[in-house]
Each structure stands twice: as structure tokens, then as C-alpha cells.
Design a protein around this motif. Structure first.
Motif, PDB file in Angstrom:
ATOM      1  N   LEU A 114       0.821  -1.209   0.000  1.00 37.33           N
ATOM      2  CA  LEU A 114       0.000   0.000   0.000  1.00 37.33           C
ATOM      3  C   LEU A 114       0.855   1.260   0.000  1.00 37.33           C
ATOM      4  O   LEU A 114       1.903   1.317   0.652  1.00 37.33           O
ATOM      5  N   LYS A 115       0.376   2.262  -0.698  1.00 34.22           N
ATOM      6  CA  LYS A 115       0.919   3.603  -0.582  1.00 34.22           C
ATOM      7  C   LYS A 115      -0.172   4.492  -0.015  1.00 34.22           C
ATOM      8  O   LYS A 115      -1.308   4.471  -0.496  1.00 34.22           O
ATOM      9  N   TRP A 116       0.197   5.246   1.011  1.00 32.54           N
ATOM     10  CA  TRP A 116      -0.751   6.128   1.679  1.00 32.54           C
ATOM     11  C   TRP A 116      -0.392   7.574   1.398  1.00 32.54           C
ATOM     12  O   TRP A 116       0.791   7.941   1.375  1.00 32.54           O
ATOM     13  N   GLN A 117      -1.388   8.408   1.221  1.00 31.01           N
ATOM     14  CA  GLN A 117      -1.201   9.853   1.093  1.00 31.01           C
ATOM     15  C   GLN A 117      -2.315  10.548   1.853  1.00 31.01           C
ATOM     16  O   GLN A 117      -3.496  10.251   1.645  1.00 31.01           O
ATOM     17  N   ALA A 118      -1.931  11.454   2.754  1.00 27.96           N
ATOM     18  CA  ALA A 118      -2.894  12.226   3.550  1.00 27.96           C
ATOM     19  C   ALA A 118      -3.878  11.315   4.284  1.00 27.96           C
ATOM     20  O   ALA A 118      -5.077  11.592   4.364  1.00 27.96           O
TER      21      ALA A 118
ATOM     22  N   ASP B  23      -2.601   3.956  -3.605  1.00 25.32           N
ATOM     23  CA  ASP B  23      -2.209   2.904  -4.539  1.00 25.32           C
ATOM     24  C   ASP B  23      -2.212   1.560  -3.825  1.00 25.32           C
ATOM     25  O   ASP B  23      -1.831   1.475  -2.651  1.00 25.32           O
ATOM     26  N   VAL B  24      -2.620   0.526  -4.561  1.00 26.12           N
ATOM     27  CA  VAL B  24      -2.578  -0.841  -4.051  1.00 26.12           C
ATOM     28  C   VAL B  24      -1.924  -1.725  -5.106  1.00 26.12           C
ATOM     29  O   VAL B  24      -2.395  -1.805  -6.246  1.00 26.12           O
ATOM     30  N   LEU B  25      -0.844  -2.382  -4.723  1.00 19.57           N
ATOM     31  CA  LEU B  25      -0.198  -3.379  -5.569  1.00 19.57           C
ATOM     32  C   LEU B  25      -0.447  -4.741  -4.925  1.00 19.57           C
ATOM     33  O   LEU B  25       0.011  -5.001  -3.817  1.00 19.57           O
ATOM     34  N   THR B  26      -1.187  -5.575  -5.624  1.00 20.04           N
ATOM     35  CA  THR B  26      -1.604  -6.875  -5.101  1.00 20.04           C
ATOM     36  C   THR B  26      -0.804  -7.978  -5.766  1.00 20.04           C
ATOM     37  O   THR B  26      -0.561  -7.937  -6.969  1.00 20.04           O
TER      38      THR B  26
ATOM     39  N   TRP C  10       6.131   3.076  -9.395  1.00 20.87           N
ATOM     40  CA  TRP C  10       6.789   1.907  -9.953  1.00 20.87           C
ATOM     41  C   TRP C  10       8.188   1.682  -9.389  1.00 20.87           C
ATOM     42  O   TRP C  10       8.621   0.524  -9.241  1.00 20.87           O
ATOM     43  N   ALA C  11       8.916   2.755  -9.097  1.00 21.59           N
ATOM     44  CA  ALA C  11      10.255   2.574  -8.534  1.00 21.59           C
ATOM     45  C   ALA C  11      10.179   1.851  -7.190  1.00 21.59           C
ATOM     46  O   ALA C  11      10.992   0.967  -6.884  1.00 21.59           O
ATOM     47  N   GLU C  12       9.204   2.203  -6.367  1.00 22.80           N
ATOM     48  CA  GLU C  12       9.001   1.519  -5.091  1.00 22.80           C
ATOM     49  C   GLU C  12       8.609   0.058  -5.330  1.00 22.80           C
ATOM     50  O   GLU C  12       9.053  -0.851  -4.608  1.00 22.80           O
ATOM     51  N   ALA C  13       7.775  -0.160  -6.330  1.00 22.86           N
ATOM     52  CA  ALA C  13       7.339  -1.527  -6.634  1.00 22.86           C
ATOM     53  C   ALA C  13       8.519  -2.408  -7.007  1.00 22.86           C
ATOM     54  O   ALA C  13       8.588  -3.575  -6.610  1.00 22.86           O
TER      55      ALA C  13
ATOM     56  N   VAL D 129      11.558  -2.223  -5.965  1.00 21.34           N
ATOM     57  CA  VAL D 129      12.335  -2.556  -4.761  1.00 21.34           C
ATOM     58  C   VAL D 129      11.633  -3.641  -3.950  1.00 21.34           C
ATOM     59  O   VAL D 129      12.242  -4.633  -3.540  1.00 21.34           O
ATOM     60  N   ILE D 130      10.326  -3.476  -3.721  1.00 23.03           N
ATOM     61  CA  ILE D 130       9.631  -4.424  -2.844  1.00 23.03           C
ATOM     62  C   ILE D 130       9.436  -5.792  -3.508  1.00 23.03           C
ATOM     63  O   ILE D 130       9.291  -6.807  -2.814  1.00 23.03           O
ATOM     64  N   LEU D 131       9.473  -5.821  -4.843  1.00 25.52           N
ATOM     65  CA  LEU D 131       9.260  -7.086  -5.543  1.00 25.52           C
ATOM     66  C   LEU D 131      10.563  -7.795  -5.896  1.00 25.52           C
ATOM     67  O   LEU D 131      10.529  -8.873  -6.509  1.00 25.52           O
ATOM     68  N   ALA D 132      11.692  -7.227  -5.530  1.00 25.46           N
ATOM     69  CA  ALA D 132      12.986  -7.850  -5.839  1.00 25.46           C
ATOM     70  C   ALA D 132      13.020  -9.280  -5.294  1.00 25.46           C
ATOM     71  O   ALA D 132      12.705  -9.528  -4.128  1.00 25.46           O
ATOM     72  N   GLY D 133      13.379 -10.222  -6.163  1.00 23.10           N
ATOM     73  CA  GLY D 133      13.447 -11.619  -5.777  1.00 23.10           C
ATOM     74  C   GLY D 133      12.147 -12.374  -5.888  1.00 23.10           C
ATOM     75  O   GLY D 133      12.117 -13.595  -5.699  1.00 23.10           O
ATOM     76  N   THR D 134      11.067 -11.670  -6.202  1.00 16.96           N
ATOM     77  CA  THR D 134       9.758 -12.302  -6.307  1.00 16.96           C
ATOM     78  C   THR D 134       9.622 -13.048  -7.635  1.00 16.96           C
ATOM     79  O   THR D 134      10.071 -12.580  -8.675  1.00 16.96           O
ATOM     80  N   SER D 135       8.974 -14.196  -7.599  1.00 16.30           N
ATOM     81  CA  SER D 135       8.675 -14.962  -8.802  1.00 16.30           C
ATOM     82  C   SER D 135       7.288 -14.576  -9.293  1.00 16.30           C
ATOM     83  O   SER D 135       6.301 -14.724  -8.564  1.00 16.30           O
ATOM     84  N   VAL D 136       7.220 -14.063 -10.520  1.00 11.96           N
ATOM     85  CA  VAL D 136       5.972 -13.534 -11.077  1.00 11.96           C
ATOM     86  C   VAL D 136       5.448 -14.475 -12.149  1.00 11.96           C
ATOM     87  O   VAL D 136       6.131 -14.773 -13.129  1.00 11.96           O
TER      88      VAL D 136
END
Length: 279
Positions: A47-51, A56-59, A75-78, A80-87
Motif C-alpha cells: 500500500l501507498k498512503w497519502q494524507a 495505490d494498491v499493488l496486489t 513503480w520505482a518503489e514496486a 524494490v519491494i518485488l525484488a526476488g519475487t517470482s511472477v
């Protein structure tokens, strides 16, 4: 972006419901299978939170399917958090999936890789052709062998996956549709002429999928009748809107004829071999 907890679930559901046209799959899977663990379609949410509100929700499902609902494009944050993930695949808004694939360097062609026009219809605006002489029956009351054959033909025509045993997939699909009572077969008199279904069902909306008419019966308005009759049933049960993505120009014309309006594009990208994300 931060990993969601069960305490975030009400806010996640509210966000996905507000973006329901591109969030039917994750919202349906959340309500059926829950968050993280226990089922291949159980979900993790970033999740990304603002105010103080989710922006944004990346599921990602336990089996590795990504569903981006990210209007602010984090997307840049995505990456980083998905590094190593099998898609295994990506489903969602066409522009968002394209941007996410580029960011994640998922440039190899997917086994199934399609961008289809996305449509929505408030069911109060449903239009339907003459339905006299037609009946819509649950698959449990239809010839099972014919349903399997039609599903097999549909998969080969619309959703071809390299390496898949199409007949086995079709057999399993029809069994699951009968169990869920999610699909219907259209009859003209005593003759089966088309098949339709809902691949996601929520109190707020249904998502149409698996619509099939045999080639020798196409061009006669059978698909639109099947879909319209199924949507009439959904409207009677209180559902307010329907979502779909059209697999062909002919399908798009059929849906437009009963009131659907195009609202964007929807991408389905599924890999034969899962792709590992590298930073």
C-alpha cells in the motif's frame, strides 16, 4: 509502499471497490480466499498512503500473479519491494501493466499476452434483443460433454497457453463452474447455441467471462442474448453493474449492442515459466 496487515483490510476493500472496473479479480479473491497463505489465490497487498488514505494498491497472489491498481504510478518503489519475487503473470489496467512490466524488466513475451478493450454497463441501462424462444440454463442442466468441448475450443481460440493440456483445463473449468453455478448455456428451443458466465461475482458487480458461440452459429446475436439474459438474472438479484473485456471486434459489437461502453484497456499477461524480479 508498505506491506498491508489484516487491520488494513477494510481500507483495501474500500479502495478496490472504488476502482472496481480494474479490481474485480483481486477484490473477488480477497473475499473468497483472504490475505496471505492457505490458497494459491490468497493475496498480499502493498500500500501507498497519502494524507491518511490509500492512494495505490499493488496486489500479488500466493501463486505470483500481480494486480496493479496504482493511479500515482509508484513503480520505482514496486521494483524494490518485488525484488526476488517470482511472477507468474500480470492483470490490470493496460497502461499500468505496461509501465510495471517495463520497470520490472519483464520484457520477454508472455505465453498469453493480450490487451483487450475494457467495458462497463450499469445494469439499469441494460438493453436486450428479443428473447422469445430462448432459455438460459445452468451448466448443471446442460450437456456436460458439450460444455467441456466448447470450453476447450474457447481456450484454444481466446486464451491459448503454451504447454497447457487444454482438454484437462477445460474439464476442470467446467467442473468448477458447475460447483459455483457461475456459468449458463443458452438454448434456442431444445438446441444449445451459446455459453456465458461470470468469472468474478461480487454484490456490487459481476465480471463476464467465457462467452462462447460455435463458429457455425456466429453472427446471429446469440452471444448478446446469452449475456443479456444472464445479466437480467444478476440485476434481479440486486447487482448494479457489469464489467468485461472483449476478446474480438465482433464480441465488442455484441456487448455494445446491449449497452456496454468502453472505459479503457485491460491486459492479461501470463508466463509459461515464472519470471524472477531482479533489482
Amino acid at each position: 509502499m508498505i506491506l498491508a496487515t489484516e487491520a488494513d483490510r477494510p481500507a483495501i476493500e474500500a479502495f478496490l471497490t472504488a476502482h472496481i472496473a480494474t479490481a474485480m479479480f483481486p477484490l473477488s479473491n480477497l473475499r473468497r480466499h483472504g490475505m496471505a497463505g492457505g490458497h494459491p489465490r490468497a493475496l498480499n497487498f502493498w500500500l501507498k498512503w497519502q494524507a491518511g488514505a490509500i492512494s495505490d494498491v499493488l496486489t500479488i497472489s500466493e501463486e505470483g500473479v500481480l494486480f496493479p491498481n496504482c493511479p500515482t504510478a509508484p513503480w520505482a518503489e514496486a521494483r524494490v519491494i518485488l525484488a526476488g519475487t517470482s511472477v507468474k503473470g500480470l492483470l490490470g489496467d493496460g497502461a499500468q501493466v505496461a509501465a510495471l512490466r517495463q520497470t520490472l524488466s519483464l520484457t520477454s513475451p508472455a505465453g498469453l499476452d493480450t490487451v483487450e478493450p475494457l467495458y462497463r454497463l450499469p445494469l439499469a441501462d441494460l438493453q436486450h434483443p428479443d428473447l422469445d424462444s430462448f432459455s438460459l440454463r445452468p451448466l448443471a442442466a446442460a450437456p456436460e460433454g458439450l460444455a467441456v468441448a466448447w470450453r476447450c475450443a474457447y481456450l484454444e481460440e481466446v486464451l491459448p497457453m503454451p504447454g497447457e493440456d487444454t482438454r484437462m483445463t477445460a474439464t476442470n473449468d467446467i467442473a468448477s463452474y458447475i460447483k459455483a453455478d457461475s456459468h449458463r448455456m443458452l438454448f434456442r428451443g431444445d438446441d444449445p447455441v451459446a455459453m456465458t458466465g461470470f468469472n468474478a461475482v461480487l454484490p456490487e458487480a459481476v465480471q463476464i467471462g467465457g462467452v462462447y458461440t460455435p463458429p457455425d452459429l456466429r453472427g446471429c446475436g446469440l452471444a448478446r442474448r446469452a449475456v443479456a439474459m444472464h445479466l437480467l438474472q444478476a440485476r434481479e438479484s440486486g447487482v448494479a453493474q457489469a464489467i468485461l473485456f472483449a476478446a474480438s471486434t465482433a464480441a465488442a459489437r455484441a456487448y455494445e449492442a446491449i449497452g456496454f461502453s468502453r472505459i479503457g484497456d485491460f491486459t492479461i499477461a501470463m508466463y509459461e515459466n515464472p519470471q524472477v524480479i531482479h533489482v
